[in-house]
Enzyme design. Structure first.
Site: not given
Ligand code: AMP
Length: 291
Positions: A37, A157
Protein backbone atom coordinates in the site's frame (compact mmCIF):
# COMPACT_ATOMS: atom_id res chain seq x y z
CA UNK A 1 -2.87 14.58 7.78
CA UNK A 2 -6.56 15.39 7.74
CA UNK A 3 -9.07 12.68 8.59
CA UNK A 4 -12.51 12.71 6.95
CA UNK A 5 -15.30 10.33 7.83
CA UNK A 6 -18.06 12.17 5.99
CA UNK A 7 -18.44 12.26 2.25
CA UNK A 8 -19.85 15.78 2.15
CA UNK A 9 -16.98 17.28 4.12
CA UNK A 10 -14.37 15.51 2.04
CA UNK A 11 -16.16 16.60 -1.12
CA UNK A 12 -16.25 20.28 -0.20
CA UNK A 13 -12.60 20.24 0.89
CA UNK A 14 -11.45 18.54 -2.32
CA UNK A 15 -13.62 20.79 -4.50
CA UNK A 16 -11.77 23.83 -3.14
CA UNK A 17 -8.39 22.17 -3.71
CA UNK A 18 -9.28 21.14 -7.27
CA UNK A 19 -10.51 24.68 -8.05
CA UNK A 20 -7.11 25.97 -6.99
CA UNK A 21 -5.60 23.68 -9.61
CA UNK A 22 -4.16 21.01 -7.30
CA UNK A 23 -3.76 17.53 -8.74
CA UNK A 24 -5.23 14.72 -6.65
CA UNK A 25 -3.92 11.16 -6.42
CA UNK A 26 -6.07 8.47 -4.81
CA UNK A 27 -5.09 5.17 -3.18
CA UNK A 28 -8.13 3.09 -2.16
CA UNK A 29 -7.40 0.36 0.42
CA UNK A 30 -9.10 -1.89 2.94
CA UNK A 31 -6.52 -1.02 5.61
CA UNK A 32 -4.14 -3.26 7.57
CA UNK A 33 -1.54 -1.38 5.60
CA UNK A 34 1.81 -2.79 4.49
CA UNK A 35 4.64 -1.82 2.15
CA UNK A 36 2.51 -2.69 -0.90
CA UNK A 37 0.00 0.00 0.00
CA UNK A 38 2.74 2.42 0.99
CA UNK A 39 4.51 2.02 -2.36
CA UNK A 40 1.30 3.21 -4.06
CA UNK A 41 1.04 6.10 -1.62
CA UNK A 42 4.61 7.14 -2.37
CA UNK A 43 3.97 6.96 -6.13
CA UNK A 44 0.93 9.19 -5.68
CA UNK A 45 2.90 11.68 -3.59
CA UNK A 46 5.57 11.91 -6.28
CA UNK A 47 3.06 12.54 -9.03
CA UNK A 48 0.34 14.67 -7.40
CA UNK A 49 0.07 17.70 -5.18
CA UNK A 50 -2.48 16.06 -2.91
CA UNK A 51 -2.76 12.39 -1.96
CA UNK A 52 -5.96 10.85 -0.61
CA UNK A 53 -5.98 7.37 0.88
CA UNK A 54 -9.19 5.59 1.80
CA UNK A 55 -9.64 2.77 4.28
CA UNK A 56 -12.91 0.96 3.77
CA UNK A 57 -13.53 -2.76 4.21
CA UNK A 58 -16.18 -3.03 1.53
CA UNK A 59 -18.85 -5.57 2.54
CA UNK A 60 -20.25 -5.94 -1.00
CA UNK A 61 -17.08 -7.55 -2.34
CA UNK A 62 -16.92 -10.30 0.29
CA UNK A 63 -18.74 -13.44 -0.75
CA UNK A 64 -17.71 -15.14 2.51
CA UNK A 65 -19.10 -13.47 5.68
CA UNK A 66 -16.38 -15.12 7.80
CA UNK A 67 -13.67 -13.58 5.62
CA UNK A 68 -15.31 -10.17 6.09
CA UNK A 69 -15.57 -10.66 9.85
CA UNK A 70 -11.96 -11.79 10.19
CA UNK A 71 -10.49 -9.17 7.84
CA UNK A 72 -7.76 -7.40 9.88
CA UNK A 73 -8.70 -3.92 11.09
CA UNK A 74 -5.80 -1.86 12.44
CA UNK A 75 -6.99 1.72 12.04
CA UNK A 76 -4.78 3.29 14.72
CA UNK A 77 -1.57 1.85 13.34
CA UNK A 78 -2.73 2.62 9.77
CA UNK A 79 -3.42 6.25 10.66
CA UNK A 80 0.06 6.64 12.20
CA UNK A 81 1.70 5.01 9.19
CA UNK A 82 -0.14 7.20 6.70
CA UNK A 83 0.65 10.36 8.64
CA UNK A 84 4.34 9.44 8.88
CA UNK A 85 4.42 8.74 5.13
CA UNK A 86 3.06 12.20 4.34
CA UNK A 87 -0.44 11.23 3.21
CA UNK A 88 -2.49 14.45 3.01
CA UNK A 89 -6.01 13.10 3.55
CA UNK A 90 -7.40 9.91 4.98
CA UNK A 91 -10.99 9.03 4.11
CA UNK A 92 -12.35 6.51 6.62
CA UNK A 93 -16.09 6.24 5.98
CA UNK A 94 -18.71 4.03 7.57
CA UNK A 95 -20.69 1.55 5.46
CA UNK A 96 -23.69 3.91 5.69
CA UNK A 97 -21.63 6.74 4.26
CA UNK A 98 -20.71 4.74 1.16
CA UNK A 99 -24.07 2.98 0.77
CA UNK A 100 -26.69 5.42 2.15
CA UNK A 101 -29.54 3.27 0.79
CA UNK A 102 -28.09 0.05 2.19
CA UNK A 103 -25.76 -2.51 0.67
CA UNK A 104 -28.53 -4.64 -0.84
CA UNK A 105 -29.93 -2.00 -3.13
CA UNK A 106 -26.75 0.02 -3.66
CA UNK A 107 -26.20 1.34 -7.17
CA UNK A 108 -23.65 -0.24 -9.46
CA UNK A 109 -22.68 1.51 -12.69
CA UNK A 110 -24.34 0.18 -15.85
CA UNK A 111 -21.41 -1.72 -17.28
CA UNK A 112 -20.89 -4.92 -19.22
CA UNK A 113 -17.77 -6.56 -17.81
CA UNK A 114 -17.66 -8.74 -20.94
CA UNK A 115 -16.85 -11.86 -18.95
CA UNK A 116 -13.74 -10.39 -17.27
CA UNK A 117 -15.44 -11.00 -13.94
CA UNK A 118 -16.39 -14.60 -14.65
CA UNK A 119 -12.99 -16.30 -14.67
CA UNK A 120 -10.33 -17.02 -12.05
CA UNK A 121 -11.18 -14.90 -8.98
CA UNK A 122 -14.67 -14.31 -10.35
CA UNK A 123 -15.37 -18.01 -10.78
CA UNK A 124 -14.34 -18.76 -7.21
CA UNK A 125 -15.74 -15.65 -5.53
CA UNK A 126 -19.19 -15.05 -7.05
CA UNK A 127 -20.23 -11.39 -6.94
CA UNK A 128 -16.78 -10.25 -5.81
CA UNK A 129 -16.00 -8.03 -8.81
CA UNK A 130 -19.48 -6.56 -8.90
CA UNK A 131 -18.73 -5.32 -5.37
CA UNK A 132 -15.28 -4.06 -6.37
CA UNK A 133 -16.66 -2.14 -9.36
CA UNK A 134 -19.44 -0.74 -7.20
CA UNK A 135 -17.15 0.55 -4.46
CA UNK A 136 -14.39 1.90 -6.72
CA UNK A 137 -16.98 3.69 -8.86
CA UNK A 138 -18.53 5.21 -5.75
CA UNK A 139 -15.16 6.23 -4.29
CA UNK A 140 -14.06 7.78 -7.60
CA UNK A 141 -17.32 9.71 -7.67
CA UNK A 142 -16.59 11.08 -4.20
CA UNK A 143 -12.85 11.79 -4.51
CA UNK A 144 -12.75 12.68 -8.25
CA UNK A 145 -8.98 12.14 -8.42
CA UNK A 146 -6.78 12.88 -11.41
CA UNK A 147 -4.91 9.62 -10.87
CA UNK A 148 -5.96 6.31 -9.31
CA UNK A 149 -3.28 4.01 -7.87
CA UNK A 150 -3.72 0.23 -7.77
CA UNK A 151 -1.38 -2.73 -7.32
CA UNK A 152 -0.41 -5.38 -9.85
CA UNK A 153 -0.87 -7.88 -7.00
CA UNK A 154 -4.61 -7.84 -7.78
CA UNK A 155 -4.20 -8.31 -11.51
CA UNK A 156 -7.78 -9.17 -12.39
CA UNK A 157 -9.04 -6.33 -10.21
CA UNK A 158 -7.05 -3.59 -11.93
CA UNK A 159 -7.87 -5.09 -15.35
CA UNK A 160 -11.58 -4.84 -14.57
CA UNK A 161 -11.23 -1.32 -13.14
CA UNK A 162 -9.32 -0.25 -16.25
CA UNK A 163 -12.16 -1.70 -18.35
CA UNK A 164 -14.65 0.33 -16.29
CA UNK A 165 -12.65 3.54 -16.70
CA UNK A 166 -12.36 3.09 -20.47
CA UNK A 167 -15.98 2.01 -21.05
CA UNK A 168 -17.53 4.68 -18.83
CA UNK A 169 -14.99 7.26 -20.04
CA UNK A 170 -14.18 8.25 -16.48
CA UNK A 171 -11.81 11.22 -16.28
CA UNK A 172 -9.07 9.47 -14.30
CA UNK A 173 -5.70 7.89 -15.13
CA UNK A 174 -5.07 4.44 -13.71
CA UNK A 175 -1.52 3.92 -12.48
CA UNK A 176 -0.54 0.35 -11.62
CA UNK A 177 2.32 -0.21 -9.18
CA UNK A 178 4.46 -3.37 -9.11
CA UNK A 179 3.81 -6.08 -6.53
CA UNK A 180 5.81 -5.55 -3.36
CA UNK A 181 7.15 -8.78 -1.87
CA UNK A 182 8.71 -10.07 1.33
CA UNK A 183 12.41 -11.00 1.09
CA UNK A 184 11.47 -14.63 0.34
CA UNK A 185 9.13 -13.67 -2.50
CA UNK A 186 5.74 -13.87 -0.79
CA UNK A 187 3.54 -11.05 -2.10
CA UNK A 188 2.63 -8.72 0.72
CA UNK A 189 -1.01 -8.97 1.72
CA UNK A 190 -3.10 -7.93 4.69
CA UNK A 191 -4.12 -11.59 4.97
CA UNK A 192 -0.50 -12.74 5.51
CA UNK A 193 -0.69 -11.79 9.15
CA UNK A 194 -3.27 -14.53 9.64
CA UNK A 195 -0.94 -17.28 8.35
CA UNK A 196 0.24 -19.93 10.83
CA UNK A 197 4.05 -20.30 11.10
CA UNK A 198 3.88 -23.47 8.99
CA UNK A 199 1.73 -21.88 6.28
CA UNK A 200 3.96 -18.80 6.26
CA UNK A 201 7.02 -20.98 5.74
CA UNK A 202 5.44 -22.79 2.78
CA UNK A 203 3.91 -19.73 1.12
CA UNK A 204 7.02 -18.60 -0.87
CA UNK A 205 6.45 -21.67 -3.09
CA UNK A 206 3.71 -19.64 -4.78
CA UNK A 207 6.11 -17.06 -6.20
CA UNK A 208 8.72 -19.74 -6.98
CA UNK A 209 6.12 -21.55 -9.07
CA UNK A 210 5.20 -18.34 -10.90
CA UNK A 211 8.88 -17.70 -11.63
CA UNK A 212 9.25 -21.23 -12.97
CA UNK A 213 6.32 -20.59 -15.31
CA UNK A 214 8.00 -17.39 -16.49
CA UNK A 215 11.21 -19.32 -17.27
CA UNK A 216 9.26 -21.98 -19.21
CA UNK A 217 6.93 -19.82 -21.30
CA UNK A 218 8.99 -20.07 -24.48
CA UNK A 219 9.90 -23.75 -23.95
CA UNK A 220 6.69 -25.55 -23.00
CA UNK A 221 3.03 -25.33 -24.07
CA UNK A 222 0.95 -23.25 -21.60
CA UNK A 223 -1.21 -26.25 -20.70
CA UNK A 224 1.86 -28.22 -19.63
CA UNK A 225 3.19 -25.30 -17.57
CA UNK A 226 -0.21 -25.02 -15.91
CA UNK A 227 -0.38 -28.72 -15.00
CA UNK A 228 3.18 -28.75 -13.66
CA UNK A 229 2.49 -25.66 -11.56
CA UNK A 230 -0.66 -27.19 -10.06
CA UNK A 231 1.31 -30.33 -9.14
CA UNK A 232 4.10 -28.29 -7.56
CA UNK A 233 1.62 -26.24 -5.52
CA UNK A 234 -0.22 -29.30 -4.27
CA UNK A 235 2.07 -29.41 -1.25
CA UNK A 236 0.33 -29.36 2.15
CA UNK A 237 -0.36 -27.09 3.90
CA UNK A 238 -0.70 -25.43 0.45
CA UNK A 239 -3.55 -26.37 -1.86
CA UNK A 240 -3.89 -24.69 -5.25
CA UNK A 241 -7.31 -23.45 -6.34
CA UNK A 242 -6.31 -22.43 -9.85
CA UNK A 243 -3.20 -21.65 -11.84
CA UNK A 244 -3.85 -20.08 -15.23
CA UNK A 245 -1.90 -18.58 -18.08
CA UNK A 246 -4.16 -15.95 -19.56
CA UNK A 247 -4.24 -13.24 -22.17
CA UNK A 248 -3.79 -10.07 -20.07
CA UNK A 249 -6.54 -8.24 -22.00
CA UNK A 250 -9.32 -10.83 -22.23
CA UNK A 251 -8.28 -13.01 -19.26
CA UNK A 252 -8.94 -16.06 -21.45
CA UNK A 253 -6.48 -18.98 -21.23
CA UNK A 254 -3.74 -18.96 -23.86
CA UNK A 255 -2.99 -22.04 -25.94
CA UNK A 256 0.47 -20.96 -27.10
CA UNK A 257 3.06 -18.32 -26.19
CA UNK A 258 2.85 -16.77 -29.69
CA UNK A 259 -0.88 -16.20 -29.53
CA UNK A 260 -0.67 -12.76 -27.87
CA UNK A 261 1.85 -10.17 -26.71
CA UNK A 262 0.42 -10.05 -23.17
CA UNK A 263 0.52 -13.21 -21.05
CA UNK A 264 0.01 -13.35 -17.30
CA UNK A 265 0.24 -16.31 -14.94
CA UNK A 266 -2.33 -15.96 -12.17
CA UNK A 267 -2.88 -18.22 -9.20
CA UNK A 268 -4.93 -18.63 -6.03
CA UNK A 269 -3.63 -20.96 -3.37
CA UNK A 270 -5.06 -21.95 -0.02
CA UNK A 271 -2.54 -21.94 2.81
CA UNK A 272 -4.59 -23.85 5.40
CA UNK A 273 -7.66 -21.60 5.70
CA UNK A 274 -6.11 -18.46 4.19
CA UNK A 275 -6.57 -17.81 0.49
CA UNK A 276 -3.58 -16.15 -1.20
CA UNK A 277 -3.40 -14.79 -4.74
CA UNK A 278 -0.43 -13.80 -6.85
CA UNK A 279 0.58 -13.33 -10.48
CA UNK A 280 3.50 -12.67 -12.80
CA UNK A 281 3.54 -11.07 -16.20
CA UNK A 282 5.18 -13.56 -18.55
CA UNK A 283 4.94 -11.49 -21.69
CA UNK A 284 4.42 -7.76 -21.59
CA UNK A 285 3.20 -5.58 -24.47
CA UNK A 286 5.30 -2.56 -25.32
CA UNK A 287 2.37 -0.18 -24.96
CA UNK A 288 1.51 -1.27 -21.41
CA UNK A 289 2.13 2.18 -20.00
CA UNK A 290 0.90 1.59 -16.51
CA UNK A 291 3.24 -1.15 -15.33
P1 AMP B 1 -6.39 -3.93 -0.42
O1 AMP B 1 -6.22 -3.15 0.84
O2 AMP B 1 -5.94 -5.35 -0.29
O3 AMP B 1 -7.75 -3.77 -1.03
O4 AMP B 1 -5.37 -3.30 -1.46
C1 AMP B 1 -5.41 -1.93 -1.77
C2 AMP B 1 -4.51 -1.69 -2.95
O5 AMP B 1 -3.18 -2.07 -2.65
C3 AMP B 1 -4.94 -2.51 -4.19
O6 AMP B 1 -4.80 -1.70 -5.36
C4 AMP B 1 -3.95 -3.64 -4.18
O7 AMP B 1 -3.71 -4.18 -5.46
C5 AMP B 1 -2.71 -2.95 -3.65
N1 AMP B 1 -1.80 -3.95 -3.07
C6 AMP B 1 -2.09 -4.91 -2.17
N2 AMP B 1 -1.01 -5.67 -1.93
C7 AMP B 1 -0.01 -5.18 -2.70
C8 AMP B 1 1.37 -5.53 -2.91
N3 AMP B 1 1.92 -6.55 -2.26
N4 AMP B 1 2.09 -4.82 -3.78
C9 AMP B 1 1.52 -3.77 -4.45
N5 AMP B 1 0.25 -3.38 -4.30
C10 AMP B 1 -0.51 -4.08 -3.44
Amino acid sequence: MLLFKQTEKLDSYLSRERKQGRTVGFVPTMGALHEGHLSLLRASRRENELTVCSIFVNPTQFNDPEDLRKYPRTIERDTELLASEGCDLLFWPTVGEIYPDGTKTADAPPLDLEGLDKRMEGAHRPGHFKGVVQVVHRLLDIVKPHRLYMGQKDFQQFTIIRHMIVRLQLPVDLVVGPTVREADGLAMSSRNRRLSPEARQSAPLIFQTLQQAAAQIHQLPPEKIRRQALEKLDAPPLRPEYFELVDGRTLMPVQSADQTDYIVACTAVWAEDIRLIDNTILKKPEDLRTI
